[in-house]
Each structure stands twice: as structure tokens, then as C-alpha cells.
Motif scaffolding. Structure first.
Motif, PDB file in Angstrom:
ATOM      1  N   ALA A   1     -40.745 -20.339  94.474  1.00  0.00           N
ATOM      2  CA  ALA A   1     -39.394 -20.615  94.780  1.00  0.00           C
ATOM      3  C   ALA A   1     -38.327 -19.550  94.496  1.00  0.00           C
ATOM      4  O   ALA A   1     -39.192 -17.962  94.687  1.00  0.00           O
ATOM      5  CB  ALA A   1     -38.904 -21.013  93.106  1.00  0.00           C
TER       6      ALA A   1
ATOM      7  N   LYS B   1     -32.805 -18.612  88.804  1.00  0.00           N
ATOM      8  CA  LYS B   1     -32.553 -20.496  88.388  1.00  0.00           C
ATOM      9  C   LYS B   1     -34.185 -20.822  89.231  1.00  0.00           C
ATOM     10  O   LYS B   1     -34.532 -21.874  88.093  1.00  0.00           O
ATOM     11  CB  LYS B   1     -31.062 -21.756  88.412  1.00  0.00           C
ATOM     12  N   GLU B   2     -34.406 -21.519  90.547  1.00  0.00           N
ATOM     13  CA  GLU B   2     -35.431 -21.993  91.014  1.00  0.00           C
ATOM     14  C   GLU B   2     -36.828 -21.146  90.539  1.00  0.00           C
ATOM     15  O   GLU B   2     -37.541 -21.876  89.888  1.00  0.00           O
ATOM     16  CB  GLU B   2     -35.775 -22.185  92.698  1.00  0.00           C
ATOM     17  N   SER B   3     -36.517 -20.144  90.555  1.00  0.00           N
ATOM     18  CA  SER B   3     -38.168 -19.276  89.282  1.00  0.00           C
ATOM     19  C   SER B   3     -38.136 -19.209  88.163  1.00  0.00           C
ATOM     20  O   SER B   3     -39.678 -20.206  87.906  1.00  0.00           O
ATOM     21  CB  SER B   3     -37.810 -17.655  90.317  1.00  0.00           C
TER      22      SER B   3
ATOM     23  N   TRP C   1     -37.326 -22.167  86.756  1.00  0.00           N
ATOM     24  CA  TRP C   1     -37.521 -23.744  86.586  1.00  0.00           C
ATOM     25  C   TRP C   1     -39.824 -23.376  86.596  1.00  0.00           C
ATOM     26  O   TRP C   1     -40.114 -24.217  86.335  1.00  0.00           O
ATOM     27  CB  TRP C   1     -37.486 -24.501  87.309  1.00  0.00           C
TER      28      TRP C   1
ATOM     29  N   VAL D   1     -40.612 -25.120  94.592  1.00  0.00           N
ATOM     30  CA  VAL D   1     -39.378 -25.415  93.602  1.00  0.00           C
ATOM     31  C   VAL D   1     -38.158 -25.635  94.279  1.00  0.00           C
ATOM     32  O   VAL D   1     -37.427 -24.018  94.796  1.00  0.00           O
ATOM     33  CB  VAL D   1     -39.396 -24.621  92.196  1.00  0.00           C
ATOM     34  N   SER D   2     -36.831 -26.348  94.045  1.00  0.00           N
ATOM     35  CA  SER D   2     -36.037 -25.899  94.992  1.00  0.00           C
ATOM     36  C   SER D   2     -34.385 -26.845  94.201  1.00  0.00           C
ATOM     37  O   SER D   2     -35.675 -27.784  93.254  1.00  0.00           O
ATOM     38  CB  SER D   2     -35.350 -26.578  96.794  1.00  0.00           C
ATOM     39  N   LYS D   3     -33.547 -26.379  93.981  1.00  0.00           N
ATOM     40  CA  LYS D   3     -32.366 -26.862  93.928  1.00  0.00           C
ATOM     41  C   LYS D   3     -31.527 -27.633  94.401  1.00  0.00           C
ATOM     42  O   LYS D   3     -31.537 -28.247  95.798  1.00  0.00           O
ATOM     43  CB  LYS D   3     -31.340 -26.443  93.101  1.00  0.00           C
TER      44      LYS D   3
ATOM     45  N   ILE E   1     -33.548 -30.018  89.218  1.00  0.00           N
ATOM     46  CA  ILE E   1     -35.435 -29.651  90.285  1.00  0.00           C
ATOM     47  C   ILE E   1     -35.597 -31.148  91.255  1.00  0.00           C
ATOM     48  O   ILE E   1     -35.913 -32.082  90.978  1.00  0.00           O
ATOM     49  CB  ILE E   1     -35.971 -29.424  88.723  1.00  0.00           C
TER      50      ILE E   1
ATOM     51  N   GLU F   1     -32.862 -30.876  84.692  1.00  0.00           N
ATOM     52  CA  GLU F   1     -33.008 -29.770  84.552  1.00  0.00           C
ATOM     53  C   GLU F   1     -33.795 -29.997  82.520  1.00  0.00           C
ATOM     54  O   GLU F   1     -35.028 -29.637  81.953  1.00  0.00           O
ATOM     55  CB  GLU F   1     -32.273 -28.549  84.255  1.00  0.00           C
TER      56      GLU F   1
END
Lengths: 172, 436
Positions: B51, B55-57, B59, B115-117, B122, B146
Motif C-alpha cells: 500500500a 490511509k491505505e497502509s 487498511w 490495497v488502494s483507495k 477499499i 471501510e
């Protein structure tokens, strides 16, 4: 109490006979405990009440009262010792002809709860059938099983179990 | 409100999968054959998804933790820590994966992803490889809000388990059970792993023997609110409750299909098993034998019914063929066999046996009476077995720690562990057949 359970644990003779004996010995045990305490209480009353003796009432014949009947483990058939109580319950029903009762079937905690639910219902039904045979109208008695859900006596020993395997008569 | 209303947040998640199906590729057929029951655990390396961005990290960390604990719960995997030099797939275009490193730590499969946004949601892209051939066996993208992070992780776990075992997984499945926590026995529901527990009934009398319909839409149980035990059925979507309008007592329901539930009724005098529709109306009677007939559990096709009967004096398990009307006795070991639960694969039946000393243990037996296997021993009362959707696990009640609590174990009796931390006693668990 300990002697009773030890006797039970050691004994390997016929189960039904054994349980009858346990009931008897616990009843006699009860007498042994209750009678001296009654005498003791009586003695106390004498001391505090010297001056005015109570007028002696004539002893009335005991009115029949609803009482429970008990069963052997995993059995719904009536025991020999249930006959007297069932006669008394039938007499009560006949003397209170406007009353209705619920007969609750109960089990001890042993075994699985669903099966005990079924067994409890059969206990209530055999008690009801016996009263019907004694002349009580069937539609004045409902049956409900509580299985092992509503034990009368806490504890995990034969004395508690024996008390919990019962058909319990409740006035509606 | 007497009964808690049911919501299905999962439905929205499923819809989001349909909207963003991602890339699906599955060549797992080869692996199903070799993953038979009783073989060893699957050696898996699960890498934390890559990620970029805070935020992504975050998740990625939580998705990794949920997936890891979920896969661990199944008892199917040996989770090998990722070797430092494994590299791995990043985003859509995979980079070279160091299969040599994976093989050297004994991994059979490798799972990783990114993982990306996207519009605040998610997006989890996962890849699974067979480490020996270096072939990808699963590529799939999972999208959701989320708040559905746990479900997103479990959706991947479900695909992975179903790919490698060929059976439905526990992920997304629910348990219903009884607890006396409130002072009354009421019905509760939780996720397969004990999370998300909530109270379903508030009878303030007795509510017993809950069981969800195969589609999870109806809950059947026995309710004492009217003063006697009656079969009650709740439509979980609308909250509407139906009760059977017959006299007598009702005991221990079991679903035959989404449209028929069987239970013991006594309105005709003797206790017999009847089929009842979800609206509480009577469909038909299925047993006809003097004495106790109890605890129906059906074969997956609904054509056969295992049940308890006292027709041979002691309680034993019998099987009724609903097409021929023939009944045969299944259990001959022990003098108190109750609580049958037919496995979802259809090949065996779990049940409990009470020994002379009062100890209760769980057994499994094949339909022809062979392969009798004892799953619990020496730990007081172990009862009420109920199969997981794939038949890999059983949930049951045990009093081994004093009070009755819920436990799970695998189908061979291994990996026995407490399921949830909850006050009071818990009992009569039933595992829904709904997978993801």
C-alpha cells in the motif's frame, strides 16, 4: 448425607430398587433431623408460655393437598410410591371441582436437554392419565414440560436429582 | 420492540462485489483432489498487501490481521511468516515473486496483493500462487466500504479456502445459540468466530433450541412465552414471528429446506415429528411410533432424516427415508445417544453419547454405521454438535471449565478451543449453512 451418597456410589445392585431405597433413607434422614428440632422448639415454647395455656383445638382431618410425584432416572412410568399422592391429588381435584391444574414435568440435570424436554412431557402425561383413571376430568389438567430447565433442588447429587425428577401440580 | 430487527449489511457488500467483479481466475481443481480430510495442514505464506499512503497502509495492516486470524481460525493452514526477500505482487502488474525463497521455507502457496483507495472505498487486489509451479491460481479484486473491512478480508479468505478445499468455508457464516446471561435463557447470534454477538429474543421466559433456515432468512426456536413450549419462527428480514397454533408441547426444530422445518409436537397425544411451514402451518407428520421421537436433522438433499427415538427403550439415533417411509437404527454403541447433526457433505452424522458415569461425548458415524469416531473425551459434558458449512469443523457445548460454554473443533476432534468470551452459560449452538 455423605453416607447416603457413599452407599449409592458403592452399591451396584438393581438401579430401581436402589433409588427407592435412597428415597426412603433420605426421608428417614429428614425425620431424624426434623423431629428433634420440633421437640426442641416445643421445649422453648413451654418455657416462655407458663401462665396461659392455649385451649386445645380438636385436630381436624388433614385436607387433601396437591403434591408432587417422583420418577426414576430416564423413566416416565409411575413408581409404586406415587399411588398414594396421586389418589390425594385426585381427591383434591374432586373437592375443588371448579379448579384447573397445570402438571409440570421435570427432569434431573443428567442427559441432554432436548431429550429431557421430551421425557418431562411424558412424566406430566403419565401423571395426568393416572388422575383421569381416578375420575378427574381430562380437560381440567394441562401438561407442560420444563425438562431440566427448572430444577427444584440445586446440587449435582442423587438426592437433588431424585427431587428434580418430578411431576409438579400447580393450581391454575 | 420485542424482537431485535435483523439487518444484512453483508447484502450491500455482495452488491458491491457484483458492481466491481475485478479479475477472477481460478485453476484450483488440481489442489482440491489432494486436500482430502486428514491430510496435513496447508503451508501458506500470506504477505501484508502492499500500500502507498497512510490511509491505505492502515487498511493493509487491518486486512492482513483479519485475514490472518480468520485463516488461522479454520485450522486448515500452517501460516509461515513471509521470507524477507519474497518481493511480491504490487498492484495490478505483478513483479517477480521469489519462489525459491518460498520453497525454501516450505510454503505450498503464496498469497499477497495490494490495497488502494477508489472513491473512498477499499480496493483489495489479491493474488494466490502455487509455489512449486509458480502458477497463479487466484486473482481477484474485492471492493467495499471501510466499515466492511472485516467482510472484505473474509471474502478473500472464503475464496482461498473454497479454492483449496473444494468446500464452503466458515467465512460469513453465523452461529445461533442460547445463553442465560440476562437471567433468562434467550437466543443470541454471532459470527463464526464469536465476533459481532447480539441478542435475538427478549422473551423473559425461556427460549431454546435455535436453528437458522439454510438460506439464513428464518430463525426457528422453542419459546415458553405462552406458558408452554411452542415452535416459533421469526422472519429475520421483517421481524414477523409465527407460532404453531396447536396444543401440546413443541420440542427442538430442525430445517429440512428453506420452506419446511421439522419439530416434535404432541397435540395428537404421542410425541411425533411433523413438518411445519415458516408461517406456522402444519405440512405433514413424518414419524409414527409410540414413545419419544425427537431432534430431526436432515440429509443435505432433504430426503432422509436422522432423529432420536426411544422406540427401543433407550434413546438411539434412527434414520428415516422420507421417500420410502422406511426407518432404520443407526447407533448401537452406548445406551444414551441423542442430538444428531447431519454433516453438510452428507456422509456422516455427529451426535452425543452419555456414558454410565454421566460424562457426555461427541462422536461421528458414517451412514452405514461404520467409522465410529469419538471426538471428545475426559472433559465432563460435551454435547450439541453442529457442523460448519463445509463440514470441516463442529461447534459444541462443553462444561469442561465448569459452566457450559461454546467450543469449536475440527471434524476429527483436533484443535478444541473456546469460541467466545461471554458471561453466563452458553449452549445449543447451531451453525448456519450460509457461507460468504
Amino acid at each position: 448425607m455423605c453416607r447416603v451418597s457413599a452407599f449409592f456410589a458403592v452399591s451396584t445392585i438393581n438401579k430401581r430398587e436402589k433409588k427407592g431405597r435412597i428415597m426412603k433413607s433420605s426421608m428417614s434422614l429428614l425425620k431424624v433431623l426434623v423431629m428433634p428440632s420440633m421437640l426442641f422448639l416445643g421445649a422453648c415454647a413451654c418455657k416462655s408460655d407458663v401462665v396461659a395455656p392455649e385451649p386445645v383445638k380438636p385436630a381436624a382431618a388433614p385436607a387433601p393437598a396437591l403434591g408432587d410425584v417422583f420418577y426414576d432416572f430416564d423413566q416416565a412410568s409411575l413408581r409404586m410410591d406415587a399411588a398414594e399422592q396421586l389418589k390425594q391429588n385426585a381427591a383434591w381435584m374432586q373437592g375443588n371441582s371448579s379448579k384447573r391444574v397445570v402438571i409440570e414435568g421435570h427432569c434431573d440435570e443428567r442427559g441432554t436437554s432436548e431429550y429431557n424436554m421430551a421425557l418431562g412431557e411424558r412424566r406430566a402425561v403419565t401423571a395426568k392419565e393416572s388422575l383421569v383413571n381416578l375420575g378427574v376430568e381430562s380437560d381440567r389438567m394441562a401438561t407442560v414440560s420444563y425438562g431440566e430447565e427448572r430444577p427444584f433442588s440445586a446440587g449435582s447429587n442423587e438426592e437433588a436429582w431424585a427431587l428434580n425428577r418430578r411431576a409438579h401440580f400447580v393450581e391454575e | 420492540m420485542r424482537y431485535c430487527k435483523e439487518l444484512f449489511p453483508g447484502v450491500f457488500l455482495v452488491i458491491s462485489f457484483l458492481l466491481f467483479p475485478g479479475q477472477v481466475q481460478a485453476n484450483g481443481d488440481d489442489y482440491i483432489a489432494i486436500r482430502k480430510e486428514g491430510s496435513g495442514k496447508i503451508a501458506l505464506v500470506l504477505s501484508r498487501p502492499a500500500a502507498t499512503g497512510g490511509k491505505e497502509s492502515g487498511w493493509a495492516e487491518r486486512l492482513n490481521a483479519e485475514a490472518r486470524s480468520g485463516l488461522d481460525f479454520t485450522g486448515l493452514f500452517t501460516m509461515i511468516p513471509p521470507p524477507l526477500n519474497v518481493a511480491g505482487p504490487r498492484g495490478a502488474g505483478s513483479q517477480a515473486i521469489n519462489f525459491g525463497a518460498l520453497n525454501s521455507v516450505g510454503a505450498e502457496f503464496y498469497a499477497g496483493g495490494a490495497v488502494s483507495k477508489k472513491s473512498g472505498d477499499i480496493v483489495l487486489s489479491m493474488e494466490v500462487y502455487d509455489t512449486i509451479g509458480g502458477r497463479p491460481i487466484l486473482r481477484k479484486t474485492y471492493t467495499g466500504k471501510e466499515s466492511d473491512l472485516r467482510s472484505i478480508a473474509h471474502a478473500f479468505c472464503a475464496d482461498l479456502v473454497e479454492l483449496l478445499t473444494g468446500r464452503p468455508s466458515v467465512f460469513g457464516s453465523k452461529l445461533v445459540f442460547v445463553s442465560n446471561r440476562s437471567g433468562f435463557k434467550e437466543i443470541y447470534k454471532c459470527d463464526f468466530d464469536g465476533q459481532g454477538m447480539r441478542q435475538m429474543t427478549n422473551t423473559r421466559s425461556l427460549a431454546l433450541t435455535p436453528v437458522l433456515s439454510p438460506d439464513g432468512k428464518h430463525l426457528a426456536y422453542t419459546d415458553y412465552a405462552s406458558g408452554r413450549p411452542r415452535l416459533s419462527i421469526i422472519d429475520l428480514a421483517g421481524g414477523k414471528r409465527s407460532s404453531i397454533a396447536r396444543s401440546g408441547n413443541s420440542i427442538d426444530p430442525g430445517w429440512r429446506s428453506n420452506t419446511e422445518v421439522a419439530t416434535t409436537l404432541s397435540f395428537q397425544g404421542d410425541q411425533e415429528i411433523y413438518l411445519v411451514r415458516p408461517d406456522g402451518s402444519l405440512a405433514r407428520r413424518v414419524t409414527n411410533s409410540r414413545g419419544i421421537d425427537l431432534s430431526p436433522s436432515f440429509s443435505p438433499d432433504g430426503n432422509k432424516m436422522a432423529f432420536v427415538s426411544s422406540r427401543t427403550a433407550t434413546p438411539q439415533i434412527f434414520i428415516l427415508d422420507l421417500q420410502t417411509g422406511k426407518t432404520r437404527r443407526l447407533t448401537y454403541n452406548g445406551s444414551y445417544n441423542t442430538q444428531p447433526s447431519w454433516s453438510p457433505q452428507g456422509d456422516k452424522i455427529a451426535y452425543s453419547t452419555m456414558a454410565k458415569n454421566g460424562e457426555i461425548n461427541i462422536f461421528t458415524i458414517k451412514l452405514d454405521g461404520s467409522s465410529l469416531r469419538q471426538l471428545t473425551s475426559g472433559s465432563r459434558q460435551n454435547e450439541s454438535p453442529s457442523w460448519s458449512p463445509g463440514g470441516d469443523m463442529l461447534v459444541f457445548t462443553s462444561s469442561r471449565q465448569g459452566q457450559k460454554k461454546l467450543f469449536v473443533m475440527n471434524a476429527a476432534g483436533g484443535g478444541q478451543k473456546r469460541l467466545l468470551q461471554m458471561e453466563g452459560e452458553q449452549m445449543q449452538p447451531s451453525w448456519s449453512l450460509i457461507g460468504k
